[in-house]
Design a protein around this motif. Structure first.
Motif, PDB file in Angstrom:
ATOM      1  N   GLU A 249      -5.513  13.435   0.749  1.00 17.02           N
ATOM      2  CA  GLU A 249      -6.400  12.398   0.236  1.00 17.02           C
ATOM      3  C   GLU A 249      -7.585  12.157   1.159  1.00 17.02           C
ATOM      4  O   GLU A 249      -8.624  11.689   0.727  1.00 17.02           O
ATOM      5  CB  GLU A 249      -5.643  11.083   0.049  1.00 17.02           C
TER       6      GLU A 249
ATOM      7  N   MET B  32      -6.658   4.949   4.146  1.00 14.24           N
ATOM      8  CA  MET B  32      -7.001   4.865   2.732  1.00 14.24           C
ATOM      9  C   MET B  32      -6.622   3.484   2.220  1.00 14.24           C
ATOM     10  O   MET B  32      -5.541   2.983   2.523  1.00 14.24           O
ATOM     11  CB  MET B  32      -6.242   5.923   1.932  1.00 14.24           C
ATOM     12  N   ARG B  33      -7.498   2.867   1.426  1.00 16.39           N
ATOM     13  CA  ARG B  33      -7.238   1.586   0.779  1.00 16.39           C
ATOM     14  C   ARG B  33      -7.815   1.627  -0.623  1.00 16.39           C
ATOM     15  O   ARG B  33      -9.033   1.738  -0.774  1.00 16.39           O
ATOM     16  CB  ARG B  33      -7.906   0.422   1.524  1.00 16.39           C
ATOM     17  N   ARG B  34      -6.938   1.582  -1.605  1.00 14.31           N
ATOM     18  CA  ARG B  34      -7.367   1.523  -3.008  1.00 14.31           C
ATOM     19  C   ARG B  34      -8.404   2.587  -3.343  1.00 14.31           C
ATOM     20  O   ARG B  34      -9.424   2.307  -3.968  1.00 14.31           O
ATOM     21  CB  ARG B  34      -7.893   0.131  -3.340  1.00 14.31           C
ATOM     22  N   GLY B  35      -8.174   3.807  -2.901  1.00 11.97           N
ATOM     23  CA  GLY B  35      -9.060   4.920  -3.204  1.00 11.97           C
ATOM     24  C   GLY B  35     -10.316   4.989  -2.345  1.00 11.97           C
ATOM     25  O   GLY B  35     -11.166   5.847  -2.574  1.00 11.97           O
ATOM     26  N   ARG B  36     -10.438   4.096  -1.391  1.00  8.04           N
ATOM     27  CA  ARG B  36     -11.576   4.114  -0.477  1.00  8.04           C
ATOM     28  C   ARG B  36     -11.108   4.497   0.919  1.00  8.04           C
ATOM     29  O   ARG B  36      -9.973   4.227   1.296  1.00  8.04           O
ATOM     30  CB  ARG B  36     -12.242   2.743  -0.416  1.00  8.04           C
TER      31      ARG B  36
ATOM     32  N   ASP C 198       1.557   3.474   6.471  1.00  9.09           N
ATOM     33  CA  ASP C 198       0.394   4.242   6.031  1.00  9.09           C
ATOM     34  C   ASP C 198       0.144   5.383   6.994  1.00  9.09           C
ATOM     35  O   ASP C 198       0.458   5.291   8.171  1.00  9.09           O
ATOM     36  CB  ASP C 198      -0.870   3.375   6.031  1.00  9.09           C
TER      37      ASP C 198
ATOM     38  N   GLU D 285     -16.736   5.771  -0.109  1.00  9.52           N
ATOM     39  CA  GLU D 285     -16.219   6.203  -1.405  1.00  9.52           C
ATOM     40  C   GLU D 285     -16.464   7.697  -1.531  1.00  9.52           C
ATOM     41  O   GLU D 285     -17.316   8.262  -0.834  1.00  9.52           O
ATOM     42  CB  GLU D 285     -16.929   5.456  -2.539  1.00  9.52           C
TER      43      GLU D 285
ATOM     44  N   ALA E 293      -0.724   7.347   2.139  1.00 11.91           N
ATOM     45  CA  ALA E 293      -1.751   8.307   1.744  1.00 11.91           C
ATOM     46  C   ALA E 293      -1.293   9.710   2.081  1.00 11.91           C
ATOM     47  O   ALA E 293      -0.789   9.960   3.166  1.00 11.91           O
ATOM     48  CB  ALA E 293      -3.058   8.006   2.475  1.00 11.91           C
TER      49      ALA E 293
ATOM     50  N   GLN F  12       0.834  -1.192   0.000  1.00 11.17           N
ATOM     51  CA  GLN F  12       0.000   0.000   0.000  1.00 11.17           C
ATOM     52  C   GLN F  12       0.875   1.249   0.000  1.00 11.17           C
ATOM     53  O   GLN F  12       1.849   1.328   0.724  1.00 11.17           O
ATOM     54  CB  GLN F  12      -0.902   0.026   1.239  1.00 11.17           C
TER      55      GLN F  12
END
Length: 143
Positions: A27, A104-108, A76, A130, A23, A20
């Motif tokens: 973000e 943050m994880r993969r844009g979520r 992170d 989201e 972030a 990962q």
């Protein structure tokens, strides 16, 4: 409240962070729409994360809010804080204390929450958010 933050930090440390990217603090900013929660479905629940003088602040559409502090955990960035419900549609949640953590994880946006009721009972909730519509996001030049 420090106990909450310690519990929440321990929960985050158990989540795998391999592969990962870190972030950026920016973000996290903006309005996020809930798409999953172990606490129950809420099609119109949102959280809004903003910057304040002493750090960050989260306001949830269901009545809780908390100041947030950014800390690095396992590569992170994480936002953690403790707050309370200040308002509630049902009135039942108002006395609850809450410890929150966001990653943050993969844009979520992932939320881990530890809730303690006035009678001492407690529960943990995990939620996934989201981005809301672009019109609700902060202007990057204003950050």
């Amino acid at each position: 409240m420090k106990i909450f933050a310690t519990i929440l930090l321990a929960m985050w440390m158990t989540i795998s962070v391999k592969g990962q990217a870190v972030a950026s603090e920016n973000e996290f900013l903006g309005v996020w729409r809930q798409v999953f929660s172990t606490g129950g479905h809420c099609g119109d629940c949102t959280v809004s994360i903003s910057r304040k003088e002493q750090g960050f602040w989260v306001d949830a559409s269901n009545g809780w809010s908390a100041p947030l502090t950014q800390i690095p955990t396992g590569g992170d960035d994480t936002l953690v804080g403790s707050g309370k419900w200040t308002r509630s549609k049902s009135g039942q949640a108002v006395a609850r204390e809450v410890a929150t953590g966001f990653k943050m994880r993969r844009g979520r946006l992932i939320l881990m929450m530890h809730i303690v009721d006035s009678d001492g009972s407690n529960m943990r909730v995990k939620a996934i958010f989201e981005r809301s519509s672009p019109a609700e996001q902060p202007d990057p030049s204003a950050i």
